[in-house]
Design a protein around this motif. Structure first.
Motif, PDB file in Angstrom:
ATOM      1  N   ARG A  20       0.820  -1.224   0.000  1.00  0.00           N
ATOM      2  CA  ARG A  20       0.000   0.000   0.000  1.00  0.00           C
ATOM      3  C   ARG A  20       0.853   1.274   0.000  1.00  0.00           C
ATOM      4  NH1 ARG A  20      -0.739  -2.107   5.237  1.00  0.00           N
ATOM      5  NH2 ARG A  20       0.018  -0.743   6.870  1.00  0.00           N
ATOM      6  N   TYR A  21       2.134   1.138   0.316  1.00  0.00           N
ATOM      7  CA  TYR A  21       3.046   2.292   0.295  1.00  0.00           C
ATOM      8  C   TYR A  21       3.872   2.351  -0.991  1.00  0.00           C
ATOM      9  CZ  TYR A  21       1.903   2.445   5.241  1.00  0.00           C
ATOM     10  OH  TYR A  21       1.236   2.501   6.426  1.00  0.00           O
ATOM     11  N   SER A  22       3.564   1.498  -1.949  1.00  0.00           N
ATOM     12  CA  SER A  22       4.396   1.428  -3.156  1.00  0.00           C
ATOM     13  C   SER A  22       4.404   2.748  -3.931  1.00  0.00           C
ATOM     14  CB  SER A  22       3.956   0.279  -4.056  1.00  0.00           C
ATOM     15  OG  SER A  22       2.645   0.487  -4.522  1.00  0.00           O
ATOM     16  N   HIS A  23       3.271   3.459  -3.961  1.00  0.00           N
ATOM     17  CA  HIS A  23       3.253   4.730  -4.699  1.00  0.00           C
ATOM     18  C   HIS A  23       4.156   5.773  -4.048  1.00  0.00           C
ATOM     19  CE1 HIS A  23       0.284   5.543  -1.577  1.00  0.00           C
ATOM     20  NE2 HIS A  23       0.401   6.823  -1.851  1.00  0.00           N
ATOM     21  N   PHE A  49      20.337  19.986  -4.694  1.00  0.00           N
ATOM     22  CA  PHE A  49      19.504  18.816  -4.402  1.00  0.00           C
ATOM     23  C   PHE A  49      18.564  19.100  -3.239  1.00  0.00           C
ATOM     24  CE2 PHE A  49      18.439  15.038  -2.085  1.00  0.00           C
ATOM     25  CZ  PHE A  49      18.066  14.149  -3.075  1.00  0.00           C
ATOM     26  N   ILE A  50      19.101  19.647  -2.169  1.00  0.00           N
ATOM     27  CA  ILE A  50      18.300  19.924  -0.968  1.00  0.00           C
ATOM     28  C   ILE A  50      17.212  20.957  -1.262  1.00  0.00           C
ATOM     29  CG2 ILE A  50      18.439  20.993   1.320  1.00  0.00           C
ATOM     30  CD1 ILE A  50      21.170  19.539   1.622  1.00  0.00           C
ATOM     31  N   THR A  51      17.481  21.853  -2.180  1.00  0.00           N
ATOM     32  CA  THR A  51      16.482  22.850  -2.558  1.00  0.00           C
ATOM     33  C   THR A  51      15.393  22.243  -3.447  1.00  0.00           C
ATOM     34  OG1 THR A  51      18.165  24.581  -2.451  1.00  0.00           O
ATOM     35  CG2 THR A  51      16.162  25.087  -3.695  1.00  0.00           C
ATOM     36  N   ALA A  52      15.781  21.396  -4.381  1.00  0.00           N
ATOM     37  CA  ALA A  52      14.844  20.887  -5.389  1.00  0.00           C
ATOM     38  C   ALA A  52      14.027  19.681  -4.920  1.00  0.00           C
ATOM     39  CB  ALA A  52      15.607  20.515  -6.654  1.00  0.00           C
ATOM     40  N   TRP A  53      14.584  18.821  -4.104  1.00  0.00           N
ATOM     41  CA  TRP A  53      13.888  17.586  -3.767  1.00  0.00           C
ATOM     42  C   TRP A  53      12.551  17.806  -3.048  1.00  0.00           C
ATOM     43  CZ3 TRP A  53      12.428  14.578   0.476  1.00  0.00           C
ATOM     44  CH2 TRP A  53      11.961  13.305   0.137  1.00  0.00           C
ATOM     45  N   PRO A  54      12.449  18.744  -2.114  1.00  0.00           N
ATOM     46  CA  PRO A  54      11.139  18.962  -1.480  1.00  0.00           C
ATOM     47  C   PRO A  54      10.052  19.415  -2.457  1.00  0.00           C
ATOM     48  CG  PRO A  54      12.862  19.949  -0.148  1.00  0.00           C
ATOM     49  CD  PRO A  54      13.494  19.541  -1.451  1.00  0.00           C
ATOM     50  N   VAL A  55      10.434  19.930  -3.593  1.00  0.00           N
ATOM     51  CA  VAL A  55       9.458  20.288  -4.623  1.00  0.00           C
ATOM     52  C   VAL A  55       9.174  19.073  -5.511  1.00  0.00           C
ATOM     53  CG1 VAL A  55       9.044  21.763  -6.634  1.00  0.00           C
ATOM     54  CG2 VAL A  55      10.188  22.703  -4.609  1.00  0.00           C
ATOM     55  N   ALA A  56      10.215  18.337  -5.859  1.00  0.00           N
ATOM     56  CA  ALA A  56      10.084  17.210  -6.781  1.00  0.00           C
ATOM     57  C   ALA A  56       9.279  16.058  -6.186  1.00  0.00           C
ATOM     58  CB  ALA A  56      11.467  16.711  -7.195  1.00  0.00           C
ATOM     59  N   PHE A  57       9.489  15.727  -4.936  1.00  0.00           N
ATOM     60  CA  PHE A  57       8.832  14.562  -4.343  1.00  0.00           C
ATOM     61  C   PHE A  57       7.315  14.700  -4.344  1.00  0.00           C
ATOM     62  CE2 PHE A  57       7.668  12.180  -0.317  1.00  0.00           C
ATOM     63  CZ  PHE A  57       7.604  10.947  -0.940  1.00  0.00           C
ATOM     64  N   PRO A  58       6.741  15.754  -3.794  1.00  0.00           N
ATOM     65  CA  PRO A  58       5.277  15.856  -3.863  1.00  0.00           C
ATOM     66  C   PRO A  58       4.774  16.026  -5.295  1.00  0.00           C
ATOM     67  CG  PRO A  58       6.196  17.761  -2.719  1.00  0.00           C
ATOM     68  CD  PRO A  58       7.321  16.838  -2.992  1.00  0.00           C
ATOM     69  N   SER A  59       5.567  16.659  -6.156  1.00  0.00           N
ATOM     70  CA  SER A  59       5.154  16.795  -7.556  1.00  0.00           C
ATOM     71  C   SER A  59       4.999  15.433  -8.216  1.00  0.00           C
ATOM     72  CB  SER A  59       6.170  17.629  -8.331  1.00  0.00           C
ATOM     73  OG  SER A  59       6.238  18.931  -7.810  1.00  0.00           O
ATOM     74  N   VAL A  60       5.945  14.554  -7.976  1.00  0.00           N
ATOM     75  CA  VAL A  60       5.865  13.203  -8.537  1.00  0.00           C
ATOM     76  C   VAL A  60       4.647  12.474  -7.977  1.00  0.00           C
ATOM     77  CG1 VAL A  60       6.979  10.923  -8.543  1.00  0.00           C
ATOM     78  CG2 VAL A  60       8.311  12.954  -9.080  1.00  0.00           C
ATOM     79  N   LEU A  61       4.395  12.614  -6.690  1.00  0.00           N
ATOM     80  CA  LEU A  61       3.238  11.931  -6.095  1.00  0.00           C
ATOM     81  C   LEU A  61       1.926  12.404  -6.711  1.00  0.00           C
ATOM     82  CD1 LEU A  61       4.156  11.783  -2.296  1.00  0.00           C
ATOM     83  CD2 LEU A  61       4.391   9.992  -4.021  1.00  0.00           C
ATOM     84  N   VAL A  62       1.848  13.679  -7.061  1.00  0.00           N
ATOM     85  CA  VAL A  62       0.625  14.232  -7.640  1.00  0.00           C
ATOM     86  C   VAL A  62       0.525  13.909  -9.134  1.00  0.00           C
ATOM     87  CG1 VAL A  62      -0.544  16.397  -8.221  1.00  0.00           C
ATOM     88  CG2 VAL A  62       0.423  16.071  -5.935  1.00  0.00           C
ATOM     89  N   VAL A  63       1.616  14.012  -9.858  1.00  0.00           N
ATOM     90  CA  VAL A  63       1.602  13.879 -11.307  1.00  0.00           C
ATOM     91  C   VAL A  63       1.613  12.416 -11.775  1.00  0.00           C
ATOM     92  CG1 VAL A  63       2.933  14.401 -13.403  1.00  0.00           C
ATOM     93  CG2 VAL A  63       2.622  16.137 -11.659  1.00  0.00           C
ATOM     94  N   ALA A  64       2.261  11.532 -11.061  1.00  0.00           N
ATOM     95  CA  ALA A  64       2.417  10.140 -11.506  1.00  0.00           C
ATOM     96  C   ALA A  64       1.086   9.442 -11.795  1.00  0.00           C
ATOM     97  CB  ALA A  64       3.245   9.345 -10.502  1.00  0.00           C
ATOM     98  N   PRO A  65       0.067   9.550 -10.945  1.00  0.00           N
ATOM     99  CA  PRO A  65      -1.201   8.881 -11.277  1.00  0.00           C
ATOM    100  C   PRO A  65      -1.815   9.399 -12.580  1.00  0.00           C
ATOM    101  CG  PRO A  65      -1.178   9.510  -8.964  1.00  0.00           C
ATOM    102  CD  PRO A  65       0.022  10.146  -9.610  1.00  0.00           C
ATOM    103  N   PHE A  66      -1.737  10.688 -12.816  1.00  0.00           N
ATOM    104  CA  PHE A  66      -2.242  11.273 -14.057  1.00  0.00           C
ATOM    105  C   PHE A  66      -1.481  10.713 -15.256  1.00  0.00           C
ATOM    106  CE2 PHE A  66      -1.510  14.553 -17.281  1.00  0.00           C
ATOM    107  CZ  PHE A  66      -2.800  14.661 -17.786  1.00  0.00           C
ATOM    108  N   VAL A  67      -0.167  10.676 -15.162  1.00  0.00           N
ATOM    109  CA  VAL A  67       0.660  10.177 -16.263  1.00  0.00           C
ATOM    110  C   VAL A  67       0.358   8.703 -16.521  1.00  0.00           C
ATOM    111  CG1 VAL A  67       3.030   9.725 -17.012  1.00  0.00           C
ATOM    112  CG2 VAL A  67       2.466  11.898 -15.915  1.00  0.00           C
ATOM    113  N   ARG A  68       0.195   7.913 -15.456  1.00  0.00           N
ATOM    114  CA  ARG A  68      -0.151   6.496 -15.636  1.00  0.00           C
ATOM    115  C   ARG A  68      -1.472   6.343 -16.387  1.00  0.00           C
ATOM    116  NH1 ARG A  68       1.750   5.508  -9.899  1.00  0.00           N
ATOM    117  NH2 ARG A  68       3.813   4.592 -10.160  1.00  0.00           N
ATOM    118  N   ARG A  69      -2.478   7.154 -16.049  1.00  0.00           N
ATOM    119  CA  ARG A  69      -3.776   7.096 -16.739  1.00  0.00           C
ATOM    120  C   ARG A  69      -3.639   7.472 -18.209  1.00  0.00           C
ATOM    121  NH1 ARG A  69      -5.608   9.340 -11.943  1.00  0.00           N
ATOM    122  NH2 ARG A  69      -5.761  11.421 -12.854  1.00  0.00           N
TER     123      ARG A  69
END
Length: 74
Positions: free
Chosen positions: A6-9, A47-67
């Motif tokens: 259940r944590y795979s995403h 890296f420390i500046t960008a990762w906090p933006v990238a991680f939630p972005s991937v979580l939000v965008v990935a389901p849309f891209v998969r669809r």
């Protein structure tokens, strides 16, 4: 020890964002500021500046891209 499915995403998003940000931040620092003795310090700061933006972005965008991908592929 395995992580429950259940944590795979979240795991997928975390791993993908770490890899993406590592590659992109290193590339941008290298192109813009070159390679010198301060390179790794600047890379880590990027890296420390960008990762906090990238991680939630991937979580939000990935389901849309998969669809979208599932709709345009057979």
């Amino acid at each position: 020890m395995k992580i429950p499915a259940r944590y795979s995403h979240v795991l997928f998003g975390g791993m993908l964002s770490v890899i993406m940000v590592t590659i992109i931040s290193g590339t941008v620092v290298l192109i813009n500021q070159g390679y010198d003795q301060e390179f790794f310090r600047r890379w880590l700061r990027g890296f420390i500046t960008a990762w906090p933006v990238a991680f939630p972005s991937v979580l939000v965008v990935a389901p849309f891209v998969r669809r979208v991908v599932s709709r345009i592929t057979e």
